[in-house]
Design an enzyme around this catalytic site. Structure first.
Site, PDB file in Angstrom:
ATOM      1  N   PRO A 292      52.465   8.732  -6.999  1.00  0.00           N
ATOM      2  CG  PRO A 292      52.079   9.855  -5.300  1.00  0.00           C
ATOM      3  CD  PRO A 292      51.380   9.245  -6.416  1.00  0.00           C
TER       4      PRO A 292
ATOM      5  N   GLY B  77      55.247   6.546 -13.381  1.00  0.00           N
ATOM      6  CA  GLY B  77      54.921   6.981 -12.207  1.00  0.00           C
ATOM      7  C   GLY B  77      54.026   8.354 -12.345  1.00  0.00           C
TER       8      GLY B  77
ATOM      9  N   PRO C  10       0.786  -1.090  -0.133  1.00  0.00           N
ATOM     10  CG  PRO C  10      -0.017  -1.115   2.183  1.00  0.00           C
ATOM     11  CD  PRO C  10       0.896  -2.070   1.425  1.00  0.00           C
TER      12      PRO C  10
ATOM     13  CG  ASP D 297      47.895  11.165 -15.531  1.00  0.00           C
ATOM     14  OD1 ASP D 297      47.009  10.650 -15.216  1.00  0.00           O
ATOM     15  OD2 ASP D 297      48.346  11.461 -16.668  1.00  0.00           O
TER      16      ASP D 297
ATOM     17  CG  ASP E  53      58.972   5.007 -16.228  1.00  0.00           C
ATOM     18  OD1 ASP E  53      59.779   4.359 -17.077  1.00  0.00           O
ATOM     19  OD2 ASP E  53      58.042   5.847 -16.582  1.00  0.00           O
TER      20      ASP E  53
ATOM     21  CE  LYS F 188      62.235   7.216 -20.444  1.00  0.00           C
ATOM     22  NZ  LYS F 188      61.208   8.244 -21.180  1.00  0.00           N
TER      23      LYS F 188
ATOM     24  CG  MET G 176      60.935  15.812 -14.376  1.00  0.00           C
ATOM     25  SD  MET G 176      60.633  15.208 -16.155  1.00  0.00           S
ATOM     26  CE  MET G 176      59.449  16.603 -16.796  1.00  0.00           C
TER      27      MET G 176
END
Length: 418
Positions: free
Chosen positions: A177, A253, A46, A255, A200, A222, A337
């Protein structure tokens, strides 16, 4: 009824009549799965909760606004009895028994002919957990087991490799990160299913230790000022292993598309006709400052932040950065960097109008156990980097946000012994 454990089975309800008695919280929780299973769901009640009413308004279920009456379970394949009327529940349960309708009783599991398992979903798999202890049913325990299994499948800690439907190809995975807990759930799952991982140096290295022995790990590190694997060689390795029918993960590492050369790899794979999935990652440009107590924006202090590459100096003819314009901005500048170029970067910013007293923070090995923060100003940062022996990888934050955090977060870490 005999005290035996329930027999697990998956009901295929597509297009088949499913009757739900009661439109309260139990129905609200169970209806979405019944709808997703394709059942022709009829709700008899109901009244209903607003969420259940919305399902009816959307045409997902048929709602008959009345109480249960004898005959409502005719031609039903499955019934969920969840009203607040015990006498009506008992009559409906008896009708289900007569018509051989699988029936779940929300108020009395002992009188039901079916139990609803604790269920969860991950990548096309449904995990359903039922107790085998008829007398000691513990819904919280089964739900906890369900949650643990589903979470493990989602984050890759519970490895269940595909064998028949797994598609060869490449996944460009942003690893975040550095802290292994900061990789995405999807990235971790793909890593757990990989045959080959090309990693990496700045990727979450701790995750590599969790890989099964058969997984081939290729070091594409690298290393600054040292050996490196040429980008062309990385591209060739991705293509070669994918053409062998293997599932390849390119673990990067941060994005893949934030100074990660991910698009170069994607183009090479596309030209070779190799399927590629891109999994975004948490960029160090925002996560590392946050881990060091620095927000890249803050109300009343910085309404914008700019991320630039510092791998070439401002006076280098290869630089694509408009340093004079950056010096005129009032917001936050994040340099990646740029450790060995920060002295010349600071000089350029000051020369074009930025105050020499602008705060600067350098966060080395951010989010890892080796993280340390060194503070300076544009006037002193070049000498500070040399005196404190700051080495890559380090994220550099320039702007008033450096001083926003609490004093404990702003205090520079002790320098390492010489």
């Amino acid at each position: 009824m005999a005290e035996h454990p329930a027999y697990p089975v998956g009901l295929r309800l597509t297009g088949r009549r499913v009757v739900v008695l009661g439109g309260g919280q139990v129905a609200q929780r169970r209806l979405p799965a019944l709808i997703a299973a394709g059942g022709a769901v009829v709700l008899i009640s109901p009244e209903a909760t607003p969420s259940v009413e919305a399902m009816a308004d959307a045409g997902e279920i048929t709602w008959e606004r009345r109480r249960y009456t004898e005959g409502d379970l005719t031609d039903a394949w499955y019934a969920l009895i969840a009203t607040g009327d015990g006498e009506a529940n008992a009559r409906a349960s008896a009708e289900a028994e007569r018509h051989r309708v699988w029936c779940v009783r929300a108020d009395d599991a002992d009188q039901a002919t079916a139990w609803t398992p604790a269920t969860g979903h991950s990548e096309g798999v449904t995990v359903a957990v039922l107790t085998t202890d008829v007398k000691g049913r513990d819904p919280r325990h089964t739900a906890a087991i369900r949650d643990a299994v589903v979470e493990g499948l989602r984050d890759g800690t519970l490895v269940a490799r595909h064998h028949r439907t797994r598609t060869p190809g490449v996944a460009l995975v942003g690893g975040g990160p550095g802290d292994p807990d900061l990789i995405t759930v999807r990235g971790r799952r793909l890593l757990a299913e990989a045959d080959v991982v090309i990693a990496d140096r700045l990727g979450p290295r701790d995750l590599l230790a969790e890989l099964p022995p058969h997984v081939e790990v290729i070091d594409a590190a690298k290393i600054p000022y040292g050996r490196f694997m040429a980008q062309e060689a990385i591209n060739n390795a991705l293509i070669e292993h994918a053409r062998q029918g293997k599932a390849v993960v390119r673990l990067k590492g941060g994005d893949p598309y934030v100074f990660g050369r991910g698009m170069e790899e994607l183009h090479a794979l596309a030209e070779a006709g190799i399927a590629c999935t891109v999994v975004p990652g948490i960029s160090s440009s925002v996560s590392v400052p946050g881990a060091a107590g620095i927000p890249v924006t803050h109300r009343g202090v910085a309404h914008e932040f700019t991320v630039v590459s510092g791998h070439v100096a401002p006076d280098d003819e290869r630089s694509l950065v408009d340093w004079p314009s950056l010096a005129k901005l009032t917001g936050t500048l994040v340099v990646l960097m740029g450790v060995d170029k920060i002295g010349r970067i600071a000089e350029a910013l000051v020369a074009h109008g930025r105050s020499p007293q602008t705060p600067v923070a350098l966060i080395q090995e951010g989010t890892t156990a080796a993280q340390r923060r060194v503070d300076a100003t544009l006037a002193t940062v070049g000498e500070t980097v040399r005196a404190e022996e700051v080495r890559p990888p380090a994220v550099i934050v320039i702007g008033e946000v450096v001083n926003v955090g609490p004093p404990a977060a702003r205090a520079p870490k002790p320098s390492r012994p010489s």
